[in-house]
Design a protein around this motif. Structure first.
Motif: not given
Lengths: 232, 250, 169
Positions: B14-20, B22-23
């Motif tokens: 999800t974009p939210v997790w990836q924004s948190l 970043r890896r």
């Protein structure tokens, strides 16, 4: 700057425009690797996981004890009535025991101040960093200095009749001195003691005296700071 | 089990997790490194540690335990603040309230008190352990000094907290302690006056000790803890037993 | 600064400098450092002033203790609220502090021992306040006692007197 010209001639003559880089190679340095660090592991997850487990176990233990042990609470503070005996928190009872023996300027200011300064300067003394055994060179000079310091300390404690410090100091100094006069004896324990540096002896002496004083202050002092036996 | 992993996997995309974070998942050494140095809290720790320093005997986790006790103290302390008034005699009444009126109040106070005592024990134990391992030797001299600072802060924190219940134990322990200060030559009396905000221990002293206990000293402690962790990493990790040429059998 | 061996190289790396005295840059550096020092000192003094309370709500320093006839000859009376002992001997009457000179604990009069004892660190004082033994460094502090026109006694905690000064009554 004309880049082409620089590579051709090496350096221009104006040092402001073409600063020179000079490498100094001093004695005792080389580019060699300092030492093999051994096998390594990634902190994440190996270290983090262990820390998390420690946190969990610690929290569980603390919670369990907190459920069964009650923090003390006495009467409302009354500035007109000193409880007898009035005791400080346990970790200051060693200090309070010192205050019983020595004048406040010595026990309350000088000794704690010296302890803190001594702790801070430990790493900045060559003798501590080197960590050579106390009697490494079997030097008589060192034995002389050691004896003088011990005798001065013993006289100081004796004058103020601080026997609970006097006796541990005497015992420690005795053990340290014995390792000088009896080389090669005492089995493994003797070998272990003879390898100890000066800083080890001082720190161990400090810890032993601190524990004894704290223990006496906690359990062996009653009304008017008089000596009591805890089992009576 | 697999459905749980699937859920995590879907969450990771999800974009939210990836924004948190970043890896990607920490399955390669590169992403494991990023997990540490890409995180503002974890970056105080080294990315790699020597296998030998992971052994229990290398540290007995004494420093970690001291730090975690500080965390427990912060959490319980903040919660206790919600029911505490630094005033005479409300402070004492709040202690009674915590025991008899507030749900879990007595438990939180017990935990706070217990962790405070334990922290004093562990900070000393940690220091002695580091000393006997030779952890003060170069290049770690400065971190030893930071450690001495943290020891003093721990003692001051414990001592200022001692007055807050405003019972007989607190009052007289602080009376004796602050009278020691007045024996410091020349500056003793003024220092005691500033610390207590008066000539004796009263409402001003309680308030000052409270502010020291909940703001000033913890703030310095947090800063020094961060420096302490950072320097462990920068000075080459923890001190191993073999490091200073004293090869001993375990 | 020592003179460099090769002046053309090393001095050309530095800015041109007036060797006679302060350069403009040094001058401003010193002004700035001085200003910072003054501001820091000022901030320190103001902070200390702020931290010392100007008004304190502490007990009054002088108080009446009634007529001398309230105190029998050869008695020690402890006034709890003021933390003083009123001692009457055959010579007269004096007031002395009940606060131990060691670390500020409240001492207790022990009639059976004819002694004033401190519960904290075991100091013991004689009836006149002098140290019998123990860690206390000084005798108990004596305060001035005055006879008021109406026949009552008044103790002034701000007026410290020598132990030899006794009010004849």
């Amino acid at each position: 700057m004309d880049e082409k010209k620089k590579t051709e001639t090496g350096f221009g003559s104006d040092a402001l425009k073409d600063p020179r880089r000079i490498v100094f190679i001093t004695k005792k340095t080389s580019a060699k690797v300092k030492g093999d660090v051994g096998r390594q592991a990634m902190s994440y997850p190996k270290l983090i996981l262990r820390e998390a487990i420690v946190l969990e176990i610690l929290t569980i233990l603390m919670v369990v004890v907190a459920l069964f042990w009650d923090a003390p609470l006495e009467q409302l503070a009354n500035p007109l009535l000193t409880p007898n005996p009035a005791k400080a928190p346990w970790y200051f009872l060693g200090l309070q025991e010192l205050l019983h023996y020595f004048p406040p300027i010595v026990a309350g200011v000088l000794i704690p101040g010296l302890v803190i300064v001594a702790l801070i300067v430990i790493p900045y003394f060559h003798v501590n960093v080197e960590g050579a055994p106390l009697w490494a060179n079997s030097s008589l000079r060192r034995l002389g200095m050691f004896s003088v310091v011990v005798v001065v300390l013993l006289i100081f404690f004796g004058i103020y009749q601080a026997w609970t410090i006097f006796i541990p100091t005497l015992v420690m100094a005795g053990v340290a001195g014995t390792t000088y006069f009896l080389p090669g004896q005492g089995g493994r324990f003797g070998t272990y003691l003879r390898a100890r540096p000066l800083s080890w002896w001082i720190m161990t002496w400090f810890i032993i005296v601190a524990i004894i004083l704290t223990e006496i202050g906690t359990h062996f002092r009653g009304p008017g700071w008089s000596w009591v036996w805890p089992w009576r | 089990m697999t459905s749980w992993e699937n859920t995590i996997e879907r969450l990771r995309r999800t974009p939210v997790w990836q924004s948190l974070f970043r890896r990607g998942p920490a399955r390669t050494n590169r992403t494991r490194s990023v997990a540490v140095f890409g995180n503002i809290f974890l970056h105080l720790l080294p990315v790699k540690v020597r296998d030998a320093s992971l052994r229990v005997r290398a540290t007995y986790y004494l420093g970690s335990i001291t730090f975690f006790l500080f965390v427990i103290l912060t959490v319980t302390g903040v919660l206790l603040m919600l029911y505490y008034h630094p005033a005479v005699p409300e402070a004492y009444q709040d202690m009674k309230d915590l025991r008899f009126v507030v749900s879990s109040g007595v438990f939180l106070r017990n935990l706070h008190r217990l962790a405070a005592q334990a922290m004093v024990v562990f900070v000393f134990w940690h220091m002695f352990h580091v000393f006997y391992r030779g952890g003060y030797k170069p290049p770690r001299q400065f971190n030893w000094v930071v450690g001495v600072g943290l020891l003093l802060l721990t003692l001051f924190l414990s001592y200022t907290g001692y007055l807050l219940p405003w019972d007989q134990l607190a009052f007289w322990a602080i009376t004796v302690g602050t009278n020691i200060i007045s024996y410091v030559p020349i500056l003793g009396q003024p220092m005691r006056f500033l610390l207590l905000g008066g000539h004796g221990i009263g409402e001003n002293a309680l308030l000052r000790f409270y502010v020291l206990h909940i703001v000033i000293l913890p703030l310095f402690a947090i800063i020094l803890i961060a420096v302490h962790f950072w320097r462990v990493q920068k000075d080459g990790g923890i001190t191993l037993r073999e490091e200073h040429g004293r090869k001993e059998k375990d | 600064m020592s003179e460099p061996k090769n002046p053309t190289v090393s001095s050309s790396l530095e800015k041109p400098e007036d060797k006679e005295g302060l350069s403009r840059r040094d001058f401003f550096n010193e002004i700035a450092a001085g200003a910072l020092g003054v501001a820091g000192l000022g901030a320190f003094v103001v902070s200390v002033r702020y931290l010392s309370p100007n008004v304190l709500f502490e007990p009054p320093t002088n108080f009446r203790i009634g007529p001398p006839s309230d105190y029998q000859v050869n008695s020690v009376t402890y006034l709890a609220n003021q933390e003083v002992y009123i001692v009457r001997t055959s010579d007269g009457l004096f007031a002395q502090s009940a606060i131990c000179t060691h670390l500020g604990c409240i001492t207790q009069w022990k009639p059976e021992l004819e002694m004033i004892a401190c519960p904290c660190h075991g100091s013991k004082f004689r009836k006149d306040g002098s140290v019998e033994h123990g860690p206390a460094p000084r005798p108990l502090q004596h305060f001035a006692v005055r006879m008021m026109p109406d026949g009552e006694l008044m103790v002034d905690l701000l007026e410290l007197v020598k132990p030899t000064q006794i009010l004849k009554v």
